[in-house]
Motif scaffolding. Sequence first.
Motif, PDB file in Angstrom:
ATOM      1  N   MET A 410       0.819  -1.206   0.000  1.00  0.00           N
ATOM      2  CA  MET A 410       0.000   0.000   0.000  1.00  0.00           C
ATOM      3  C   MET A 410       0.859   1.265   0.000  1.00  0.00           C
ATOM      4  SD  MET A 410      -3.152  -0.867  -0.250  1.00  0.00           S
ATOM      5  CE  MET A 410      -2.472  -2.101  -1.381  1.00  0.00           C
ATOM      6  N   ASP A 411       2.055   1.174   0.567  1.00  0.00           N
ATOM      7  CA  ASP A 411       2.971   2.316   0.542  1.00  0.00           C
ATOM      8  C   ASP A 411       3.678   2.441  -0.803  1.00  0.00           C
ATOM      9  OD1 ASP A 411       2.393   3.041   3.119  1.00  0.00           O
ATOM     10  OD2 ASP A 411       4.050   1.915   4.018  1.00  0.00           O
ATOM     11  N   THR A 412       3.637   1.365  -1.596  1.00  0.00           N
ATOM     12  CA  THR A 412       4.334   1.344  -2.882  1.00  0.00           C
ATOM     13  C   THR A 412       3.434   1.794  -4.024  1.00  0.00           C
ATOM     14  OG1 THR A 412       5.719  -0.487  -2.095  1.00  0.00           O
ATOM     15  CG2 THR A 412       5.662  -0.116  -4.464  1.00  0.00           C
ATOM     16  N   VAL A 413       2.148   1.469  -3.929  1.00  0.00           N
ATOM     17  CA  VAL A 413       1.202   1.752  -5.021  1.00  0.00           C
ATOM     18  C   VAL A 413       0.134   2.727  -4.536  1.00  0.00           C
ATOM     19  CG1 VAL A 413      -0.421   0.770  -6.668  1.00  0.00           C
ATOM     20  CG2 VAL A 413       1.582  -0.568  -5.950  1.00  0.00           C
ATOM     21  N   SER A 414      -0.122   3.772  -5.328  1.00  0.00           N
ATOM     22  CA  SER A 414      -1.193   4.723  -5.040  1.00  0.00           C
ATOM     23  C   SER A 414      -2.199   4.711  -6.180  1.00  0.00           C
ATOM     24  CB  SER A 414      -0.644   6.139  -4.870  1.00  0.00           C
ATOM     25  OG  SER A 414      -0.059   6.293  -3.600  1.00  0.00           O
ATOM     26  N   PHE A 415      -3.458   4.888  -5.835  1.00  0.00           N
ATOM     27  CA  PHE A 415      -4.547   4.938  -6.810  1.00  0.00           C
ATOM     28  C   PHE A 415      -5.174   6.322  -6.803  1.00  0.00           C
ATOM     29  CE2 PHE A 415      -5.091   0.395  -7.719  1.00  0.00           C
ATOM     30  CZ  PHE A 415      -5.755   0.442  -8.940  1.00  0.00           C
ATOM     31  N   VAL A 416      -5.509   6.851  -7.969  1.00  0.00           N
ATOM     32  CA  VAL A 416      -6.374   8.021  -8.094  1.00  0.00           C
ATOM     33  C   VAL A 416      -7.542   7.585  -8.967  1.00  0.00           C
ATOM     34  CG1 VAL A 416      -6.645  10.401  -8.858  1.00  0.00           C
ATOM     35  CG2 VAL A 416      -4.464   9.637  -7.884  1.00  0.00           C
ATOM     36  N   PHE A 417      -8.727   7.472  -8.370  1.00  0.00           N
ATOM     37  CA  PHE A 417      -9.906   7.010  -9.092  1.00  0.00           C
ATOM     38  C   PHE A 417     -10.636   8.189  -9.727  1.00  0.00           C
ATOM     39  CE2 PHE A 417      -9.186   3.953  -5.652  1.00  0.00           C
ATOM     40  CZ  PHE A 417      -9.148   2.762  -6.367  1.00  0.00           C
ATOM     41  N   GLN A 418     -11.592   7.860 -10.595  1.00  0.00           N
ATOM     42  CA  GLN A 418     -12.359   8.928 -11.238  1.00  0.00           C
ATOM     43  C   GLN A 418     -13.364   9.556 -10.279  1.00  0.00           C
ATOM     44  OE1 GLN A 418     -15.396   7.455 -14.105  1.00  0.00           O
ATOM     45  NE2 GLN A 418     -14.385   5.477 -13.842  1.00  0.00           N
ATOM     46  N   ASP A 419     -13.706   8.847  -9.192  1.00  0.00           N
ATOM     47  CA  ASP A 419     -14.692   9.382  -8.243  1.00  0.00           C
ATOM     48  C   ASP A 419     -14.192   9.242  -6.809  1.00  0.00           C
ATOM     49  OD1 ASP A 419     -14.793   6.661  -8.223  1.00  0.00           O
ATOM     50  OD2 ASP A 419     -16.973   6.511  -8.060  1.00  0.00           O
ATOM     51  N   ASP A 420     -12.992   9.743  -6.560  1.00  0.00           N
ATOM     52  CA  ASP A 420     -12.437   9.673  -5.204  1.00  0.00           C
ATOM     53  C   ASP A 420     -13.360  10.381  -4.219  1.00  0.00           C
ATOM     54  OD1 ASP A 420      -9.872   8.292  -4.947  1.00  0.00           O
ATOM     55  OD2 ASP A 420      -9.220   9.660  -6.519  1.00  0.00           O
ATOM     56  N   PRO A 493       5.896   5.310  -4.993  1.00  0.00           N
ATOM     57  CA  PRO A 493       6.684   5.316  -6.241  1.00  0.00           C
ATOM     58  C   PRO A 493       5.922   4.835  -7.465  1.00  0.00           C
ATOM     59  CG  PRO A 493       7.334   3.483  -4.823  1.00  0.00           C
ATOM     60  CD  PRO A 493       6.389   4.322  -4.025  1.00  0.00           C
ATOM     61  N   ILE A 494       4.808   4.122  -7.280  1.00  0.00           N
ATOM     62  CA  ILE A 494       4.012   3.639  -8.408  1.00  0.00           C
ATOM     63  C   ILE A 494       2.634   4.268  -8.322  1.00  0.00           C
ATOM     64  CG2 ILE A 494       2.981   1.620  -9.527  1.00  0.00           C
ATOM     65  CD1 ILE A 494       5.283  -0.046  -8.415  1.00  0.00           C
ATOM     66  N   LEU A 495       2.188   4.878  -9.414  1.00  0.00           N
ATOM     67  CA  LEU A 495       0.942   5.638  -9.431  1.00  0.00           C
ATOM     68  C   LEU A 495       0.004   5.071 -10.495  1.00  0.00           C
ATOM     69  CD1 LEU A 495      -0.659   8.135  -8.436  1.00  0.00           C
ATOM     70  CD2 LEU A 495       0.531   9.456 -10.206  1.00  0.00           C
ATOM     71  N   ILE A 496      -1.234   4.794 -10.101  1.00  0.00           N
ATOM     72  CA  ILE A 496      -2.248   4.307 -11.032  1.00  0.00           C
ATOM     73  C   ILE A 496      -3.354   5.350 -11.131  1.00  0.00           C
ATOM     74  CG2 ILE A 496      -3.943   2.494 -11.501  1.00  0.00           C
ATOM     75  CD1 ILE A 496      -2.129   0.572  -9.965  1.00  0.00           C
ATOM     76  N   LEU A 497      -3.603   5.844 -12.339  1.00  0.00           N
ATOM     77  CA  LEU A 497      -4.631   6.852 -12.583  1.00  0.00           C
ATOM     78  C   LEU A 497      -5.764   6.205 -13.357  1.00  0.00           C
ATOM     79  CD1 LEU A 497      -2.287   9.769 -13.759  1.00  0.00           C
ATOM     80  CD2 LEU A 497      -3.042   9.242 -11.436  1.00  0.00           C
ATOM     81  N   ASP A 498      -6.912   6.037 -12.707  1.00  0.00           N
ATOM     82  CA  ASP A 498      -8.049   5.358 -13.332  1.00  0.00           C
ATOM     83  C   ASP A 498      -9.094   6.380 -13.743  1.00  0.00           C
ATOM     84  OD1 ASP A 498     -10.006   3.693 -14.180  1.00  0.00           O
ATOM     85  OD2 ASP A 498     -10.284   2.613 -12.295  1.00  0.00           O
ATOM     86  N   GLU A 499      -9.032   6.814 -15.018  1.00  0.00           N
ATOM     87  CA  GLU A 499      -9.992   7.785 -15.546  1.00  0.00           C
ATOM     88  C   GLU A 499     -10.122   8.989 -14.610  1.00  0.00           C
ATOM     89  OE1 GLU A 499     -11.594   8.012 -18.364  1.00  0.00           O
ATOM     90  OE2 GLU A 499     -10.721   6.188 -19.153  1.00  0.00           O
ATOM     91  N   ALA A 500      -8.991   9.505 -14.157  1.00  0.00           N
ATOM     92  CA  ALA A 500      -9.000  10.496 -13.082  1.00  0.00           C
ATOM     93  C   ALA A 500      -9.570  11.847 -13.496  1.00  0.00           C
ATOM     94  CB  ALA A 500      -7.575  10.686 -12.558  1.00  0.00           C
ATOM     95  N   THR A 501      -9.694  12.124 -14.795  1.00  0.00           N
ATOM     96  CA  THR A 501     -10.247  13.418 -15.225  1.00  0.00           C
ATOM     97  C   THR A 501     -11.579  13.250 -15.953  1.00  0.00           C
ATOM     98  OG1 THR A 501      -9.060  13.331 -17.341  1.00  0.00           O
ATOM     99  CG2 THR A 501      -7.925  14.369 -15.479  1.00  0.00           C
ATOM    100  N   ALA A 502     -12.224  12.099 -15.756  1.00  0.00           N
ATOM    101  CA  ALA A 502     -13.427  11.788 -16.529  1.00  0.00           C
ATOM    102  C   ALA A 502     -14.537  12.805 -16.321  1.00  0.00           C
ATOM    103  CB  ALA A 502     -13.919  10.386 -16.171  1.00  0.00           C
ATOM    104  N   SER A 520       3.566  13.025 -11.036  1.00  0.00           N
ATOM    105  CA  SER A 520       4.170  11.923 -11.776  1.00  0.00           C
ATOM    106  C   SER A 520       5.696  11.974 -11.832  1.00  0.00           C
ATOM    107  CB  SER A 520       3.616  11.911 -13.213  1.00  0.00           C
ATOM    108  OG  SER A 520       2.219  11.818 -13.212  1.00  0.00           O
ATOM    109  N   LYS A 521       6.281  13.043 -11.369  1.00  0.00           N
ATOM    110  CA  LYS A 521       7.736  13.191 -11.474  1.00  0.00           C
ATOM    111  C   LYS A 521       8.465  12.062 -10.753  1.00  0.00           C
ATOM    112  CE  LYS A 521       7.804  18.235 -11.992  1.00  0.00           C
ATOM    113  NZ  LYS A 521       8.211  19.528 -11.364  1.00  0.00           N
ATOM    114  N   GLY A 522       9.306  11.336 -11.508  1.00  0.00           N
ATOM    115  CA  GLY A 522      10.128  10.282 -10.919  1.00  0.00           C
ATOM    116  C   GLY A 522       9.374   9.023 -10.554  1.00  0.00           C
TER     117      GLY A 522
END
Length: 589
Positions: A410-420, A493-502, A520-522
């Motif tokens: 959970m500290d390695t992967v972050s999620f940004v959902f379309q409806d956070d 360090p790992i970022l997942i963007l799931d339709e974040a600007t929908a 997203s830098k780095g």
Amino acid sequence: MKRLFVYAGNHKYLTIASWVIAAISALVALMPFVFVWRLIREVLAVAPNFSAAENLAHNGWMAVLFAVLAILLNVGALMCSHLSAFRIASNIRMRAMHHIVTLPLGFMADFGTGKLRKIVNESSAATETYLAHQLPDRASAIATPVGIIVLLAIFDWRMGLLSLIPVVVGFLLMMAMVGPGMRHQMAQYQNALERMSNEAVEYVRGVPVVKTFGQSVFSFKRFKDSIDQYSKWVIAYTKQCRIQMVLYTVAINAVFSVLIAGALAFSSGGVTNEFLLNLLFYIIFTPVISVAMTKILYSSENAMVVEDAMDRIDSVMSIRPMQEPAKPVCPKDNSVELKKVCFRYPNTERDALHDVSMKVDGGKKIALVGPSGGGKTTLASLLARFWDVQSGSVRVGGVDVKDVPKETLMDTVSFVFQDDKLLKTSIFENVRMAKPGASRGEVLTALEKAQCADILEKLPDGIDTVVGANGVYLSGGEQQRIAIARVMLKNAPILILDEATAFADPDNESRVQAAFTELSKGKTVIMIAHRLSTVVHADEIFVIKDGEIAESGAFEALLEAGGLFAAMWKAYKRAAQWKVAKEGDDHAE
């Protein structure tokens, strides 16, 4: 009770004590009738010279004393049962929630939040009602007939047996209503409630769409169907029990008729004072029988409710938790790799992903595109171990995610959902959720990088403003930026963007995109997108269709290949050029 006592600890002794005290209270409650009988006997013995009666006051006060004692004992039984019931219900909720947090993150979406809420809250509440009220009542209701049998030896046994006839008839009718067949019907009833609760949650979430597009409630067919099914079941069951319930009510309240008929038969040769005294006793006493029978009826029905509730609690507790690694290993870098991954959602017959292999080097930005339902979000969710794959492996930093501790992953992967979503607390606490030990300065820095300065300026208390309180609400794009600040503070360090600007408006989208650039830098970025313009600068694009990687490559290479992505891009550009036709404009597209 064995299943309930698993959650009781030492409080189970309070439950047992409540049974014993309730039974004693029921037996003590019979004593006032005995003293009233003695009082009447003395009155009949001295009539018409009532001044010769010596024990009227004594018998009267003894009746009052035992009545008060029965009440105090019953209160004591209820205190014991309530203390135990509250603790058991609390323990069920706590254990259920502790177990739920160990389950795969995708479990919530698959199980249904409304259904889960009903199980955790209402099933545990059903045990509280049963333990706190029904069980003591049942103990007293069982003790009462035992006391009646003892009293048969003291008073006219013939009248006593007659008073038990309605009890036997009522018991047989009760078994017809709450017998073994009722157990299955009770499960159906709870299923109907569960479906209605789950669909109600989904309906409420969809209300904005309904109002926006002017739809009626009938557009939510599943919700309406769940209400109709519940209605049909309740009406059918009510009709089924109608005759038995009428007969049962008549039987337990007909004891006076039975006693009067018996009295006429037994007194055909004349009425003695002793016979009249015994008849008066049973006429005064018999209402206790109907009360006891009614308590047994409701406790029997509630026992089935609790048994069904425990089955539902067990259905959650029996789900296997996320397996923790025997020898935890930490990721070595920010790379991501899938090797021949096959994954199928529970209770489905078709793979959501089939034989998928892909590799993303650390620091790269890749995009997942393709038709809806193709498996893009599923693929991304496997990286955060929302689910475990059926075959193949998912690796983060060269390590299988199954070997990475949950907290580390959970500290390695972050999620940004379309409806956070934001919680109903301050902006500061909403952002600091990602890093509970963060200082106020760190939170402010994250908000600034996420382009949230304009949001804080207009809020009454700035960073300390509580979202949702006193009419303070944020737009979808503003909520998204607050959520991005949360992810920035986490700095995974790992970022997942799931339709974040929908759902962002143009102004918010430009700010969100600026925030994403900073975020997203780095980092290794995996972006799920339907707006193909946002993937133009991705290092590599993977086109997902029907659970497989249809094609992959850089933007220009995919266009030159003339495959699925090229067709999608052509359709996207055509849609972007659409405009509303004006009257008389023959050239408008």
